[in-house]
Motif scaffolding. Structure first.
Motif, short mmCIF file in Angstrom:
data_model
loop_
_atom_site.label_atom_id
_atom_site.label_comp_id
_atom_site.label_asym_id
_atom_site.label_seq_id
_atom_site.Cartn_x
_atom_site.Cartn_y
_atom_site.Cartn_z
N VAL A 38 57.24 33.37 35.77
CA VAL A 38 56.31 33.83 34.74
C VAL A 38 54.87 33.74 35.23
N LEU A 39 54.53 32.66 35.92
CA LEU A 39 53.17 32.53 36.44
C LEU A 39 52.86 33.59 37.49
N MET A 40 53.82 33.88 38.37
CA MET A 40 53.59 34.91 39.37
C MET A 40 53.47 36.29 38.73
N ALA A 41 54.24 36.55 37.67
CA ALA A 41 54.14 37.84 36.98
C ALA A 41 52.78 37.96 36.31
N GLY A 42 52.27 36.86 35.76
CA GLY A 42 50.95 36.89 35.14
C GLY A 42 49.87 37.18 36.14
N VAL A 43 49.97 36.63 37.32
CA VAL A 43 48.98 36.90 38.37
C VAL A 43 49.04 38.36 38.79
N MET A 44 50.23 38.92 38.85
CA MET A 44 50.35 40.32 39.26
C MET A 44 49.83 41.26 38.17
N VAL A 45 50.01 40.92 36.90
CA VAL A 45 49.55 41.79 35.82
C VAL A 45 48.03 41.74 35.70
N ILE A 46 47.48 40.52 35.72
CA ILE A 46 46.03 40.38 35.58
C ILE A 46 45.33 40.89 36.83
N GLY A 47 45.79 40.55 37.97
CA GLY A 47 45.21 41.01 39.21
C GLY A 47 44.13 40.08 39.71
N PRO A 48 43.78 40.19 40.99
CA PRO A 48 42.83 39.26 41.58
C PRO A 48 41.36 39.57 41.24
N GLY A 49 41.03 40.78 40.75
CA GLY A 49 39.64 41.14 40.54
C GLY A 49 39.15 40.97 39.12
N VAL A 50 39.93 40.35 38.27
CA VAL A 50 39.56 40.22 36.86
C VAL A 50 38.67 39.00 36.67
N ARG A 51 37.58 39.19 35.91
CA ARG A 51 36.68 38.06 35.60
C ARG A 51 36.60 37.93 34.09
N PHE A 52 36.60 36.71 33.62
CA PHE A 52 36.43 36.44 32.20
C PHE A 52 35.04 35.84 32.02
N ASP A 53 34.10 36.66 31.53
CA ASP A 53 32.73 36.18 31.32
C ASP A 53 32.65 35.48 29.97
N GLU A 54 32.02 34.32 29.98
CA GLU A 54 31.84 33.59 28.74
C GLU A 54 30.65 34.19 28.00
N PRO A 55 30.72 34.28 26.67
CA PRO A 55 29.59 34.84 25.93
C PRO A 55 28.37 33.91 26.01
N ALA A 56 27.20 34.53 25.97
CA ALA A 56 25.97 33.74 26.03
C ALA A 56 25.79 32.96 24.73
N ILE A 57 25.41 31.71 24.83
CA ILE A 57 25.22 30.87 23.66
C ILE A 57 23.73 30.82 23.37
N SER A 58 23.38 31.18 22.14
CA SER A 58 21.99 31.19 21.74
C SER A 58 21.61 29.84 21.16
N ALA A 59 20.41 29.36 21.49
CA ALA A 59 19.93 28.08 20.97
C ALA A 59 19.38 28.25 19.57
N GLN A 60 19.04 29.45 19.18
CA GLN A 60 18.49 29.69 17.84
C GLN A 60 19.59 30.15 16.91
N PRO A 61 19.57 29.67 15.65
CA PRO A 61 20.63 30.08 14.70
C PRO A 61 20.45 31.49 14.21
#
Length: 61
Positions: A38-61
């Motif tokens: 299952v882990l190897m299948a997940g790596v093959m589906v997602i692929g090596p070039g995928v990046r998950f960018d975290e959203p920017a957190i604002s200090a102001q409400p």
């Protein structure tokens, strides 16, 4: 003295009685293999070039 050491060596060289296979060991090995597949299948589906960018957190409400 040589006779006793030969007897000790023969005793050490005799094969041990084989143990019966444990069903729990077989189940554990199958679970490990399934998890790896299952882990190897997940790596093959997602692929090596995928990046998950975290959203920017604002200090102001």
């Amino acid at each position: 003295m040589a006779h006793t050491s030969i007897n000790k060596a023969r005793k050490l060289l005799t094969p041990a009685a084989p143990r019966s296979a444990s069903p729990y060991a077989t189940l554990g090995a199958a679970a490990l293999a399934a998890t790896a597949a299952v882990l190897m299948a997940g790596v093959m589906v997602i692929g090596p070039g995928v990046r998950f960018d975290e959203p920017a957190i604002s200090a102001q409400p």
